[in-house]
Design a protein around this motif. Structure first.
Motif, PDB file in Angstrom:
ATOM      1  N   LEU A 148       0.819  -1.223   0.000  1.00  0.00           N
ATOM      2  CA  LEU A 148       0.000   0.000   0.000  1.00  0.00           C
ATOM      3  C   LEU A 148       0.848   1.267   0.000  1.00  0.00           C
ATOM      4  CD1 LEU A 148      -2.725  -1.022   2.635  1.00  0.00           C
ATOM      5  CD2 LEU A 148      -2.846  -1.257   0.145  1.00  0.00           C
ATOM      6  N   GLY A 149       2.067   1.186   0.498  1.00  0.00           N
ATOM      7  CA  GLY A 149       2.937   2.369   0.525  1.00  0.00           C
ATOM      8  C   GLY A 149       3.753   2.410   1.793  1.00  0.00           C
ATOM      9  N   PRO A 150       5.086   2.454   1.673  1.00  0.00           N
ATOM     10  CA  PRO A 150       5.958   2.404   2.858  1.00  0.00           C
ATOM     11  C   PRO A 150       5.805   3.597   3.787  1.00  0.00           C
ATOM     12  CG  PRO A 150       7.260   2.644   0.819  1.00  0.00           C
ATOM     13  CD  PRO A 150       5.847   2.431   0.410  1.00  0.00           C
ATOM     14  N   GLY A 151       5.406   4.756   3.248  1.00  0.00           N
ATOM     15  CA  GLY A 151       5.280   5.952   4.082  1.00  0.00           C
ATOM     16  C   GLY A 151       4.209   5.829   5.151  1.00  0.00           C
ATOM     17  N   SER A 152       3.332   4.842   5.009  1.00  0.00           N
ATOM     18  CA  SER A 152       2.317   4.648   6.055  1.00  0.00           C
ATOM     19  C   SER A 152       2.959   4.173   7.358  1.00  0.00           C
ATOM     20  CB  SER A 152       1.261   3.639   5.611  1.00  0.00           C
ATOM     21  OG  SER A 152       1.854   2.355   5.472  1.00  0.00           O
ATOM     22  N   ARG A 153       4.178   3.628   7.264  1.00  0.00           N
ATOM     23  CA  ARG A 153       4.877   3.088   8.453  1.00  0.00           C
ATOM     24  C   ARG A 153       3.919   2.234   9.284  1.00  0.00           C
ATOM     25  NH1 ARG A 153       9.190   1.866   8.460  1.00  0.00           N
ATOM     26  NH2 ARG A 153       8.590   1.551   6.332  1.00  0.00           N
ATOM     27  N   LEU A 154       3.387   1.222   8.621  1.00  0.00           N
ATOM     28  CA  LEU A 154       2.383   0.376   9.268  1.00  0.00           C
ATOM     29  C   LEU A 154       2.551  -1.060   8.816  1.00  0.00           C
ATOM     30  CD1 LEU A 154      -0.066   0.553  11.174  1.00  0.00           C
ATOM     31  CD2 LEU A 154      -1.506   0.815   9.166  1.00  0.00           C
ATOM     32  N   GLY A 155       2.571  -1.946   9.778  1.00  0.00           N
ATOM     33  CA  GLY A 155       2.637  -3.374   9.504  1.00  0.00           C
ATOM     34  C   GLY A 155       2.156  -4.118  10.728  1.00  0.00           C
ATOM     35  N   TYR A 156       2.395  -5.421  10.770  1.00  0.00           N
ATOM     36  CA  TYR A 156       1.915  -6.191  11.931  1.00  0.00           C
ATOM     37  C   TYR A 156       2.725  -7.457  12.136  1.00  0.00           C
ATOM     38  CZ  TYR A 156      -0.645  -8.308   8.030  1.00  0.00           C
ATOM     39  OH  TYR A 156      -0.976  -8.873   6.828  1.00  0.00           O
ATOM     40  N   PHE A 157       2.849  -7.803  13.409  1.00  0.00           N
ATOM     41  CA  PHE A 157       3.396  -9.092  13.805  1.00  0.00           C
ATOM     42  C   PHE A 157       2.285 -10.137  13.782  1.00  0.00           C
ATOM     43  CE2 PHE A 157       5.758  -6.019  16.464  1.00  0.00           C
ATOM     44  CZ  PHE A 157       7.070  -6.431  16.265  1.00  0.00           C
ATOM     45  N   VAL A 158       2.652 -11.367  13.421  1.00  0.00           N
ATOM     46  CA  VAL A 158       1.814 -12.518  13.756  1.00  0.00           C
ATOM     47  C   VAL A 158       2.729 -13.426  14.578  1.00  0.00           C
ATOM     48  CG1 VAL A 158       0.242 -14.284  12.896  1.00  0.00           C
ATOM     49  CG2 VAL A 158       0.777 -12.286  11.465  1.00  0.00           C
ATOM     50  N   CYS A 159       2.355 -13.670  15.814  1.00  0.00           N
ATOM     51  CA  CYS A 159       3.239 -14.472  16.676  1.00  0.00           C
ATOM     52  C   CYS A 159       2.473 -15.025  17.860  1.00  0.00           C
ATOM     53  CB  CYS A 159       4.427 -13.633  17.142  1.00  0.00           C
ATOM     54  SG  CYS A 159       4.005 -12.283  18.233  1.00  0.00           S
ATOM     55  N   ASN A 160       3.196 -15.765  18.705  1.00  0.00           N
ATOM     56  CA  ASN A 160       2.544 -16.392  19.863  1.00  0.00           C
ATOM     57  C   ASN A 160       2.183 -15.328  20.917  1.00  0.00           C
ATOM     58  OD1 ASN A 160       4.551 -16.177  22.037  1.00  0.00           O
ATOM     59  ND2 ASN A 160       5.827 -17.576  20.816  1.00  0.00           N
ATOM     60  N   PRO A 161       1.236 -15.645  21.809  1.00  0.00           N
ATOM     61  CA  PRO A 161       0.730 -14.630  22.742  1.00  0.00           C
ATOM     62  C   PRO A 161       1.789 -14.102  23.695  1.00  0.00           C
ATOM     63  CG  PRO A 161      -0.681 -16.596  22.747  1.00  0.00           C
ATOM     64  CD  PRO A 161       0.516 -16.933  21.920  1.00  0.00           C
TER      65      PRO A 161
END
Lengths: 522, 522
Positions: B307-320
């Motif tokens: 979507l665009g790197p300037g959003s500075r947004l992503g997410y982890f998927v990991c254990n609790p």
């Protein structure tokens, strides 16, 4: 503006920690150098092509800077601006840039606006100060600690200190050195005493070299440092080679002195002549930055309290060496703040202009002044306020309503009328309550009794449906993870915020609080 | 979706470092608990009132998900959405919330969209996976290293590795353990060998417990791990108790195999039946996350490439457990990503819906496939490509144009047609150049000669006005700050990006590159 004779920052590189000294610049800087040569075809970049960003345009409706925020109506005649995806070169703000990878410096146009603003509104005492964007003061403080502190370092803090700021360094093995404060903020003599006696008190332990201070509208105590104290503290920090981290989110929320509602003249619309940015700037107590002729102040500024915390945008003002080391860390950790936040805030500020932004801050200051007045008025309505006796430094003591003029009125709590920020800090005097006397009789120590009483009283406030923040949350951690500064016996504190609730809610809350006081002091 | 029998994550708490184990939850959690009791008046919060945020409305014009990105025209019929300041409760996205302080979890509505997307598109192998927003994969990798690694730890990395990722841990005293890779990514047998022999090779040194891997369209080599290799690597990581950090920004940019332009059928508009999100998802090589039945994969996803790197947004998927420890660190460092970025991306994704987002990714994949084809076609146009001999694992060898059919064609470089990502990685064979022979004769070692030749050749490319990224930038650091893995003698590498330039620019760049090769190999 800095005058011609303003000195440059001195060499403070000995303050940098091992981590920070070990950072190296990215080899990609060579790529960037050649990329901009005329005629160069770059297959080196690896940026996504902006035609692949699914955004065409962003439009915002924002308030005019002169908006009367004290009016309950939605502001009319908003300003509108648009950030197009592509634009001719003279249009400096585009989505294709905002959504792209950017330098960790952040937007040059935004930084340049901030530099001009800082030069004018703060007149830094050293000439080679740098502006570096960050993602809010929490991010900024993390970066400061991570360039300056080693595992186990002692950090100078106010004796009531912001919990998130210490929750950062406690797991890093650092320890707080609490410095006494009063309604005028951190006490210089107390700071000097700690530093002078350091080697006797803790022989062999490295003396602290970092002071964390919230100088205006201090969170939680609401205290605002006077200029005299700032000068004295700065002088001590020069003498003992201390870096000052000036965390100053409430700087532009400095209020005129509080006047009791009964003595206040009816609020008139401010005459146009008073809506003067320069007069407003001149009315503000100068920053540590302005006193700093050596570059030992790292100032943390943020738009959180002035434009909205969700923007996660603020900026450092500091010496070039520290800025460069923080930039190196930023490149491999957070990178620049959100490009969308930068683009929107940049366009807002540039639409307003320098004078407009000052007007906005002035309006905001007025709005928070009203809120401060609401809360103080409401306390005066639910309690009687009497002048403090000599042994209490606060402005007034609150006693039971209707008993202010009786000679033997029992003090509930004392407090000072805040000169800035968002908080009223109240100090409760427990010995006059029978519950406290009972608890003391059955507790192993004063401290246990005080803590037990605090918890029970807080729970009773909650039962009455009014929530305050316990003062113990702000007690510095001086040893291991759970070793806090010993609590002052016989007193406890609460923090009351006047930043959010409506006047009606505030009134209800203070009335409920008064009910609980009456029960516990009866 | 996870089936009923999907296991929960096992206890991996022994991987956490001291810093992370020392973090405690903020006392403010009690405040938040009571704040939401019915009828409660809270004077505890300290949030600014949203009426004081100078924003009235944000409007965005965004592309429809089915936009044909390969067309050079600006997309028509955009989608428009508005984020109002205030809204009725059924409207979930408001500026008054986006601009306010938020939980470090970030927006629940956005996280819930991502959770549904992840469940469907990745089917994690353990059931109690968590989604936690971050500010891009650079931020995320910093947080991973800071919960898992102690000073001086060894980290398993690909033998060519992303410079920013190692620039993070090098100042922390960590060292890379390079694992050989080829066009199909990291070689499982090589990984196993390192781990099996660890105690003999480095007796007394703690075995690495973290593998950093970019599994799809690897930066810089463009390699994509096969499912077979992923399974083998996962098995080894279980055996040796390794945490896998799956940094996977290019996951949705997996391409069909490259077909030479001469053998390609003319590009037709894709039949509507093929625009099927499910078929697309099924075509993707499963993630490490999907194979992970123990919760030992920390997956880093980002919107930067989609979507665009300037959003500075992503997410982890990991254990609790890891999510909770990262959240504690987030609270005192970055806090949640920008509220403006969250609000805009959330509204975009929810406007598109799950199927729409998949369509967008499919369109993007097609667009990058075309770009991959452009670059490979252009290399085939400026060089002759011949099948690799047995001792070269790459798909093809490039030789001088017009000499592909001669028996004694001298190899310039070999490369593989990327199956994902944004990069072509070329390996140059130096011994056939007289300049290299001369340099070898006058240099103290093969390695010095190789480095000297690489520098001279790169500078000549720059003189010819084409910029490539030197492969040496990606060499792992295995010791002190400047101790890099020894370079393979007689060969050097360059990375070519096909993500940004136009086809015309790419053509010019490749032609210039061919000129330089002809000069140096003549």
């Amino acid at each position: 503006m800095a005058s011609a004779g303003t000195p440059k920052a001195i060499d403070l590189s000995h303050h940098l920690n091992k981590l920070s000294l070990s950072r190296v610049a990215s080899p990609l800087k060579d790529i960037i150098k050649y990329m901009h040569e005329p005629g160069m075809i770059s297959l080196a970049g690896g940026l996504p092509n902006p035609s692949l960003f699914p955004f065409g345009e962003l439009k915002a409706k924002v308030y005019a800077p002169e908006t009367d925020l004290r009016s309950s109506e939605e502001p009319s005649s908003p300003i509108q601006f648009s950030i197009p995806k592509y634009a001719p070169p003279y249009h400096k703000n585009t989505l294709s840039a905002a959504l792209q990878y950017g330098s960790s410096y952040g937007s040059a146009r935004l930084s340049s606006f901030i530099r001009e603003f800082t030069s004018h509104a703060m007149t830094p005492g050293f000439s080679d100060f740098e502006i570096l964007l960050h993602s809010g003061n929490t991010d900024a403080w993390n970066k400061v600690v991570n360039i300056l502190c080693e595992f186990g370092d002692y950090i100078l803090v106010e004796e009531h200190t912001y919990p998130s700021s210490q929750a950062l360094w406690v797991p890093m093995g650092c320890k707080g050195v609490p410095i006494p404060i009063d309604k005028d903020g951190l006490i210089p003599e107390a700071l000097e005493l700690v530093l002078k006696n350091w080697d006797q008190t803790l022989p062999g332990i490295k003396r602290p070299h970092l002071l964390y201070v919230v100088p205006v509208g201090h969170n939680p105590t609401g205290a605002t440092l006077t200029l005299g104290r700032k000068k004295a503290i700065y002088k001590i920090c020069v003498e003992y080679d201390i870096i000052i981290c000036e965390d100053d989110p409430y700087y532009f929320l400095q209020f005129p002195p509080y006047v009791l509602q009964s003595q206040r003249t009816k609020e008139e619309p401010r005459p146009a002549s008073e809506l003067d940015g320069q007069a407003y700037v001149d009315s503000l107590i100068p920053t540590f930055l302005s006193l700093d002729v050596q570059g030992r102040v790292i100032r943390l500024d943020t738009f959180s309290k002035t434009l909205g915390p969700g923007s996660r945008l603020g900026y450092f003002v500091c010496n070039p060496l520290f800025a460069e080391r923080i930039l190196r860390a930023t490149e491999v950790t957070t990178q620049a703040p959100s490009g969308l936040s930068q683009a929107v805030i940049e366009e807002l500020l540039i639409s307003w202009g320098q004078e407009g932004y000052l007007r906005w801050l002035l309006g905001l200051r007025d709005s928070y002044t009203s809120r401060r007045d609401w809360m103080c008025d409401l306390i005066a309505k639910s309690f009687d306020l009497v002048p403090s006796p000599a042994n209490i430094v606060d402005d007034v003591v609150a006693v039971q309503k209707g008993h202010g003029s009786t000679k033997d009125a029992v003090p509930y709590f004392s407090f000072s009328f805040p000169k800035g920020g968002m908080f009223v800090w109240i100090k409760l005097y427990l010995p006059c309550t029978s519950t406290y006397q009972d608890m003391k009789a059955t507790s192993p120590s004063h401290e246990t009794a005080t803590a037990k009483w605090a918890e029970a009283f807080w729970m009773d406030l909650i039962k009455e449906k009014v929530l305050l923040t316990p003062g113990s949350y702000y007690t510095p951690i001086i040893g291991g993870i759970n070793e806090r500064m010993p609590l002052e016996p016989d007193v406890i504190f609460f923090r009351l915020a006047f930043s959010f609730e409506t006047r009606e809610e505030m009134q209800l809350g203070i009335e409920r609080m008064a009910n609980v006081f009456e029960r516990w002091w009866s």
